[in-house]
Design a protein around this motif. Structure first.
Motif, PDB file in Angstrom:
ATOM      1  N   TYR A  43       0.830  -1.199   0.000  1.00 17.65           N
ATOM      2  CA  TYR A  43       0.000   0.000   0.000  1.00 17.65           C
ATOM      3  C   TYR A  43       0.869   1.254   0.000  1.00 17.65           C
ATOM      4  N   PHE A  44       1.839   1.310   0.895  1.00 16.55           N
ATOM      5  CA  PHE A  44       2.675   2.504   1.022  1.00 16.55           C
ATOM      6  C   PHE A  44       3.653   2.625  -0.151  1.00 16.55           C
ATOM      7  N   GLN A  47       1.758   4.131  -2.916  1.00 20.07           N
ATOM      8  CA  GLN A  47       1.511   5.549  -2.633  1.00 20.07           C
ATOM      9  C   GLN A  47       2.748   6.395  -2.968  1.00 20.07           C
ATOM     10  N   ASN A  92       3.338  11.385   5.133  1.00 22.38           N
ATOM     11  CA  ASN A  92       2.460  10.352   5.694  1.00 22.38           C
ATOM     12  C   ASN A  92       3.001  10.064   7.089  1.00 22.38           C
ATOM     13  N   ASP A 117      -2.939  10.459   4.102  1.00 22.79           N
ATOM     14  CA  ASP A 117      -3.309   9.116   4.549  1.00 22.79           C
ATOM     15  C   ASP A 117      -3.394   9.010   6.060  1.00 22.79           C
ATOM     16  N   SER A 131      -7.093  12.052   3.054  1.00 23.15           N
ATOM     17  CA  SER A 131      -7.260  10.634   3.383  1.00 23.15           C
ATOM     18  C   SER A 131      -8.598  10.139   2.854  1.00 23.15           C
ATOM     19  N   ASP A 255      -9.377  -0.394   2.342  1.00 24.78           N
ATOM     20  CA  ASP A 255      -8.149  -0.464   1.573  1.00 24.78           C
ATOM     21  C   ASP A 255      -8.371  -0.776   0.105  1.00 24.78           C
ATOM     22  N   ASN A 275     -10.125   2.720  -0.523  1.00 25.41           N
ATOM     23  CA  ASN A 275      -9.009   3.521  -0.032  1.00 25.41           C
ATOM     24  C   ASN A 275      -7.858   3.375  -1.014  1.00 25.41           C
ATOM     25  N   ASP A 276      -7.888   4.159  -2.090  1.00 30.55           N
ATOM     26  CA  ASP A 276      -6.935   4.032  -3.181  1.00 30.55           C
ATOM     27  C   ASP A 276      -5.677   4.829  -2.848  1.00 30.55           C
ATOM     28  N   PRO A 277      -4.535   4.164  -2.617  1.00 27.55           N
ATOM     29  CA  PRO A 277      -3.326   4.898  -2.219  1.00 27.55           C
ATOM     30  C   PRO A 277      -2.826   5.850  -3.291  1.00 27.55           C
TER      31      PRO A 277
END
Length: 325
Positions: A43-44, A47, A92, A117, A131, A255, A275-277
């Motif tokens: 995820y990160f 991003q 973040n 985020d 976010s 997520d 929750n689209d990074p």
């Protein structure tokens, strides 16, 4: 008390749809720093890649840093970026309160700071915190869960990220409030039991371990609710190993992980919150560049993307086979 202050601050948030995002160009010299608190999860990583791409598309130079889940290192990363001359900082945050002095110092140096985020305490001096709407996403997931289970007794295993995390709190309370309200509205009663809470540290491995412990103590679980997809995916592995997958509904507050979408498509997973990074990263960069350009944006401390619950009926709108996450 700080957590309560932050939750209260969310009530005045700005809501933006993904469609409202537009590519912006820097009007002058632009140097963007992206301070991630970790790159240790897909995820990160996704991003960070999206933030870098958006910065470059805006005509900015860009530098990024991995805080390695260490608040002290992330503070050092921010200080290094400011010293190097960035004029936009996307952060973040590892810790809502712990990053406040570093953010305030950056703003005092004329840097345009946008949080992304994870939540930054609203006492800090920054433009806005971009976010997903964790509470609203959760509410939609809870309403879907109530409709799907049609008033049957629910014995829920709750998988949470880390203790004291404000995002996790907003996610689980959003789902539970949406579930409870929908149960009462539609059926006049709510037969809901949280049989146990496990702490999965947001990871697949942590979700698996927490689920193993919960299954031992509560073999009658029929719903697994996680604060993110990774922990629920891990819980599914534990259920599968114990031959307990049948009759257990899997849902996540947030997520939209690719693997979760694939299982939603095949009916092996119930629902998750959007929750689209990459969308968050693009919007954060856009806001930072507009601030650098001197454009009026009328933002509040918190800017939320539009909430959605992703189910088998609409998953094709969101599933991207080539996505990093």
């Amino acid at each position: 008390m700080k957590a309560i202050t932050m939750v209260g601050a969310l009530l005045g948030a700005t809501m933006m749809t993904t469609a409202a995002m537009a590519e912006v160009k820097a009007a002058g010299e632009c140097s963007i720093g992206v301070a991630m608190y970790t790159l240790g999860a897909p995820y990160f990583a996704a991003q960070e890649v999206a933030a870098r791409a958006a910065a470059e598309a805006a005509g900015c130079s860009v530098r990024t840093a991995d805080g390695q889940n260490d608040m002290v290192k992330q503070i050092g990363d921010i200080e290094d970026m400011v010293a190097a001359g960035v004029n936009v900082l996307i952060v973040n945050p590892r810790d809502a309160l712990g990053l406040v002095p570093a953010v305030d110092a950056a703003t005092a140096q004329g840097v345009h700071v946008v949080a992304m985020d994870s939540m930054l305490d609203p006492s800090a001096n920054f433009i806005t915190n971009v976010s997903a709407s964790n509470g609203e996403n959760g509410k939609l997931v809870g309403e879907w869960l109530a409709k799907k289970t049609a008033g049957e007794p629910l014995k829920i295993a709750l998988l949470s990220g880390t203790q004291g995390n404000v995002v996790g709190q907003a996610r689980r309370m959003g789902v539970l409030s949406g579930l409870m309200d929908a149960e009462l509205t539609n059926y006049g009663h709510a037969n809901i039991e949280i049989v146990g809470q496990g702490w999965g540290n947001w990871s697949t491995e942590g979700g698996l371990a927490a689920m193993e412990d919960l299954l031992t103590a509560h073999p009658d679980i029929n719903v697994v609710l996680g604060e993110n997809d990774s922990m629920v995916i891990g819980a599914r592995e534990a259920l599968k190993a114990a031959n307990r997958l049948d009759g257990v509904l899997l849902v996540a507050a947030a997520d939209g992980q690719k693997e979760a979408y694939e299982m939603i498509k095949s009916g092996e997973y119930g629902a998750t919150g959007l929750n689209d990074p990459a969308a968050l990263a693009r919007l954060a960069v856009e806001i930072g560049v507009k601030a650098l350009n001197g454009e009026e944006q009328n933002l509040t401390k918190f800017t939320f993307t539009e909430p959605a619950v992703v189910t088998q009926e609409n998953v094709d709108q969101y599933y991207k086979p080539d996505s990093m996450f």
